[in-house]
Design an enzyme around this catalytic site. Structure first.
Site, PDB file in Angstrom:
ATOM      1  CD  GLU A  71      -2.965  -0.981   0.086  1.00 19.90           C
ATOM      2  OE1 GLU A  71      -3.066   0.121  -0.493  1.00 19.90           O
ATOM      3  OE2 GLU A  71      -3.648  -1.968  -0.217  1.00 19.90           O
ATOM      4  CB  CYS A 130      -0.986   7.738   0.626  1.00 22.09           C
ATOM      5  SG  CYS A 130      -2.278   6.642   1.270  1.00 22.09           S
TER       6      CYS A 130
END
Length: 520
Positions: A224, A258
């Site tokens: 991720e 993010c």
């Protein structure tokens, strides 16, 4: 009793790491975690350990990131509590064997099913920016799936790492789950071990190190990562909506998230309006300025601060808003910079901070070409415009996810993950459970099927034609790739192209391919 004090972070002695992993692996092979009720008890205890320490979580995040308590409830403690409740409500359903779908009638007699097996002993490496959600979120899925788990919080958020350990030790069975604290040396020791899966959240550079370490053991990895995420603002967008929603996502956790946009591609026709609305929104969100506001976080550490400062200093663009900094406080003001190239220092890397570069474009086609030309495949893409604009953008770009007329929005129970440079694999909700299981196909061949199955045994002489007649699927398309209309007789006798063969089906195929009989 839960104490409000957060002691200093203590690294785990490296000589203990291998022994702890051995204990967890031994426990797994004793099948302790296979029982679904055992998993549910662990998750329920984890819920209360999080709930009872919600204020401690807020204190830790305030210490590590100056995180506003509202953001902590929304994205950390409250998020985890809801995730655990959602998983516990659905785990029995997810863990049940599934009947195999989309198989021919021939195989149904073997009662094919899919069993959800745990993978084994897995490693979860968390991140500093949302240390509780991004560390314990994957752990919830790993526990639900029946694995034993080694948990490695980020040392860059030390207070949060301590509280994560307190939560896990208060709630979880130590023979099945353990927390390893440390930095580079401890991480290297962990990565040198053999795992049944590694789940890593962080930057692409470290993600490559994790993937490389996993390769010799052929260990599957979920990565991720971040992404240089574009927001595309067409001339049909609502400037006020654009500014408020994009500013919110870029200022949450001081931009250390993010999923927020890394740069904006704005149609020149509405550029002045968009810039003005950003200024309006900033004054509305922070009337006394971001530095004086209790609702604005700080940068995690000096290294991150200097990296962001260098991005601004090296930019050839023009600062339109913000730009002030205070290294002592690790404060960087929300900063909008108009740039003229994707090669600008503000765009070539993920900022992971409160920086908003704007690159003007002439039209939607230029915006799409520009977004696709940026090296990194984004974790998210954020189109603003009318329905036609949005559909054109979504059908012409790639990304892990997308939020239309918004940014950084993700429904917590939907699968979340990147593509290409932004990662691989997905989790959240049911996908967290699926990330840590093996879907194991199982068949059971009853003894009465032996008369049919005996065709597979030698000698083979004279069996080929019979086998073909019983098993070959006839195509419903011709040699030009065009669909052949099925007659009703063929559909009935072949179950729409199944294994039973009737004269009507053969006639249909011979009509499409006259050489069929000669070939056989």
């Amino acid at each position: 009793m839960v104490t409000s004090e957060i002691p200093p972070l203590q690294f785990t002695p490296t000589e203990e790491i291998q022994e702890r992993i051995s204990t967890l692996r031994k426990t797994f092979f004793e099948h302790k975690t296979r029982d679904v009720e055992f998993r549910l008890v662990q998750l329920r205890k984890l819920y209360w350990a999080v709930k009872d320490r919600s204020q401690l979580i807020a204190n830790a995040l305030a210490k590590d990131l100056n995180r506003p308590e509202f953001e902590t409830v929304v994205a950390e403690s409250g998020w985890l509590e809801n995730d655990i409740v959602f998983v516990t409500r659905n785990l029995h359903k997810w863990a049940k064997d599934e009947k195999a779908e989309d198989i021919d009638l021939t195989w149904k007699f073997m009662n094919p099913k899919i069993r959800k097996d745990p993978l084994g002993c897995v490693l979860v490496i968390g991140a500093f920016n949302y240390p509780f959600q991004l560390t314990l979120g994957p752990v919830i899925g790993a526990i639900a799936a029946g694995n034993t788990v080694v948990i490695k919080p980020s040392e860059n958020a030390p207070a949060s790492a301590v509280v994560i350990q307190q939560i896990c030790e208060a709630a979880l069975d130590p023979s099945c789950y353990t927390v390893i604290q440390g930095g580079v040396s401890e991480s290297q020791a962990l990565l040198a071990e053999r795992w049944d899966k590694i789940f890593f959240t962080g930057g692409a550079s470290v993600g490559r190190i994790v993937a490389k370490a996993a390769a010799p053991h052929l260990t599957p990895v979920v990565l991720e990562l971040g992404g240089i995420n574009p927001a595309i603002i067409t001339k049909n967008a609502n400037p006020r909506l654009v500014a408020r929603r994009l500013l919110w996502s870029k200022l949450m956790n001081a931009g250390q998230i993010c999923t927020s946009q890394n740069y904006l591609l704005v149609d020149r026709e509405i550029l002045p309006l968009v810039i003005q609305e950003f200024k309006n929104a900033y004054n509305e969100f922070y009337p006394q300025g971001a530095k004086a506001s209790p609702d604005y976080s700080r940068i995690i550490n000096e290294n991150a601060f200097h990296r962001l400062k260098a991005m601004i200093d090296n930019s050839k663009g023009k600062i339109l808003m913000g730009g002030t900094m205070d290294e002592k406080e690790l404060f960087i003001e929300p900063t909008i910079v108009q740039v003229d190239s994707t090669d600008d220092s503000m765009i070539v890397q993920e900022s992971f901070g409160p920086l908003i570069p704007i690159l003007p474009v002439d039209n939607i086609d230029e915006a799409i070409r520009t977004a696709n030309a940026v090296m990194s495949t984004p974790l998210g893409i954020y189109p603003f415009g009318n329905k036609a604009d949005v559909e054109k953008i979504l059908s012409s770009t790639r990304s892990g996810g997308a939020a239309v007329n918004d940014s950084a929005l993700h429904i917590p129970t939907l699968p979340f993950g990147g593509v290409g440079e932004s990662g691989n694999g997905a989790y959240r909700g049911r996908a967290s459970f699926e990330a840590f299981i093996h879907r194991r196909p199982i068949t059971t061949s009853p003894s009465w099927l032996e008369a049919i199955l005996s065709i597979r045994y030698p000698p083979y002489a004279g069996k080929t034609k019979t086998f073909k007649a019983a098993s070959t699927l006839l195509p419903d398309f011709d040699r030009d790739g065009q669909k052949v209309t099925l007659g009703w007789l063929r559909y009935i006798f072949t179950l729409g192209g199944g294994s039973a063969k009737a004269g009507a089906s053969r006639a249909a195929i011979v009509a499409a391919d006259p050489d069929t009989d000669r070939k056989e």
